[in-house]
Design an enzyme around this catalytic site. Structure first.
Site, PDB file in Angstrom:
ATOM      1  N   TYR A   1     -26.388 -48.166 -51.431  1.00  0.00           N
ATOM      2  CA  TYR A   1     -25.218 -47.322 -51.212  1.00  0.00           C
ATOM      3  C   TYR A   1     -24.820 -46.598 -52.503  1.00  0.00           C
ATOM      4  O   TYR A   1     -24.192 -47.177 -53.388  1.00  0.00           O
ATOM      5  CB  TYR A   1     -24.033 -48.141 -50.704  1.00  0.00           C
ATOM      6  CG  TYR A   1     -24.296 -48.926 -49.435  1.00  0.00           C
ATOM      7  CD1 TYR A   1     -25.297 -48.547 -48.541  1.00  0.00           C
ATOM      8  CD2 TYR A   1     -23.553 -50.058 -49.132  1.00  0.00           C
ATOM      9  CE1 TYR A   1     -25.538 -49.271 -47.384  1.00  0.00           C
ATOM     10  CE2 TYR A   1     -23.777 -50.777 -47.964  1.00  0.00           C
ATOM     11  CZ  TYR A   1     -24.771 -50.388 -47.101  1.00  0.00           C
ATOM     12  OH  TYR A   1     -25.004 -51.109 -45.955  1.00  0.00           O
TER      13      TYR A   1
ATOM     14  N   HIS B   1     -32.501 -56.481 -46.759  1.00  0.00           N
ATOM     15  CA  HIS B   1     -32.020 -55.204 -46.224  1.00  0.00           C
ATOM     16  C   HIS B   1     -33.155 -54.365 -45.628  1.00  0.00           C
ATOM     17  O   HIS B   1     -34.071 -53.959 -46.338  1.00  0.00           O
ATOM     18  CB  HIS B   1     -31.344 -54.417 -47.362  1.00  0.00           C
ATOM     19  CG  HIS B   1     -30.443 -53.320 -46.914  1.00  0.00           C
ATOM     20  ND1 HIS B   1     -29.880 -52.406 -47.786  1.00  0.00           N
ATOM     21  CD2 HIS B   1     -29.989 -52.985 -45.683  1.00  0.00           C
ATOM     22  CE1 HIS B   1     -29.133 -51.560 -47.104  1.00  0.00           C
ATOM     23  NE2 HIS B   1     -29.184 -51.886 -45.834  1.00  0.00           N
TER      24      HIS B   1
END
Length: 324
Positions: A44, A128
């Site tokens: 992010y 992830h």
């Protein structure tokens, strides 16, 4: 975990820039609203979300909140990209993402995340998006995180993905505590009911529901043609289904986002619902909608019109199902 968590992709300048002041105010609003679970990732904003979240929580009592981050994408220097912008996040592309689910890569990623966050331990670490990396993720990444769990550096080990099928396999075949299922158990689609939810209940693995607004199409009372679904423009058939659900919501005096939150929270496997926000107003709105009672008859109408899976649990009372 608090019933609602704050997702912080927007704090990494997802799609557009967010100021440092707005990022801190968003975290403060979440804290003041009772949220005690915060989720981030190196992905992010190329580390920006982690840095901002760590700074915003630095004065908070460490034992009073749960923080999760992720492994699988290392951030490596990229001088060849100097002067360019990242594709998905409005940040300079001074580093690039490199897939790495090896043991060494996981240990390095955790160490770098701790540094960016300014912490000495992590509550939850998710593997992830290992969609194309099952072998290495299951044989190296998860065991490496289990080692860190045994050492007390990590409190819980999880896997986070935008699909349900492989998450179910991780639940059945690896030693994990949690999964983060993004976008696959929502008011628009309940595909996770087939394998993931039963497996999670059987193994005692908690499900964190993320992407509950399907990238935006469920985030407003009446989605428009400019809405997003799965990080892309919404297909006409998905928009039509969302509009049909919105029609029924309006008949009962509630809105689409409130009903979306209520459905997800009703499943017994779901331990928390992560909602992304980039402003205090968005946090306040999400919390208010989470406390909105939904008439039981609305769910029966959605079932009758085959707008939700008949097997999807729903709240059996009109009492708000999110209390903080």
């Amino acid at each position: 975990m608090s019933p609602v968590g704050l997702g912080t992709a927007q704090l990494g300048n997802l799609y557009r820039e967010t100021t440092d002041e707005a990022a801190r105010a968003t975290v403060d609003a979440a804290w003041d609203g009772g949220i005690r679970y915060f989720d981030t990732a190196p992905h992010y904003g190329l580390g920006l979300s982690e840095r901002r979240l760590g700074a915003a929580l630095s004065a908070r009592p460490r034992d009073e909140y749960v923080l999760s981050t992720k492994v699988g994408r290392l951030l490596v220097p990229a001088p060849e990209l100097a002067g360019q912008q990242d594709e998905a996040f409005a940040v300079p592309a001074d580093v690039r993402r490199e897939w790495d689910f090896s043991r060494d890569g996981v240990l390095r990623s955790v160490e770098e995340s701790l540094e960016r966050l300014g912490l000495d331990r992590l509550d939850v670490v998710y593997v992830h998006d290992p969609d194309d990396h099952w072998d290495q993720a299951s044989s190296e990444a998860v065991p490496a995180l289990v080692e860190l769990r045994d050492q007390g550096v990590v409190q819980a080990v999880g896997v986070g993905m935008n699909q349900a099928e492989m998450l179910a396999r991780f639940v059945r075949e690896t030693d994990i505590d949690l999964v983060m299922c993004a976008g696959r158990y929502t008011l628009l689609e309940q595909g996770a009911l087939a394998e993931l939810m039963p497996a999670a209940l059987e193994k005692g693995v908690g499900v964190v529901a993320a992407g509950v607004f399907n990238s935006g199409v469920l985030a407003s009372p009446r989605p428009g043609t400019d809405a997003h679904y799965d990080y892309a423009p919404v297909p006409p058939e998905v928009l039509e289904k969302a509009a049909r659900i919105a029609d029924i919501c309006e008949l009962y005096g509630v809105d689409l986002p409130a009903v979306a939150l209520a459905l997800v929270r009703a499943h017994p496997a779901v331990v928390s619902t992560v909602v992304g926000a980039r402003s205090p107003e968005q946090v306040t709105s999400a919390l208010a909608r989470g406390r909105t009672p939904v008439p039981v008859e609305l769910w029966e109408d959605l079932r009758r019109d085959w707008l939700i899976d008949p097997m999807a649990p729903f709240p059996r009372t009109t009492v708000p199902n999110i209390t903080l």
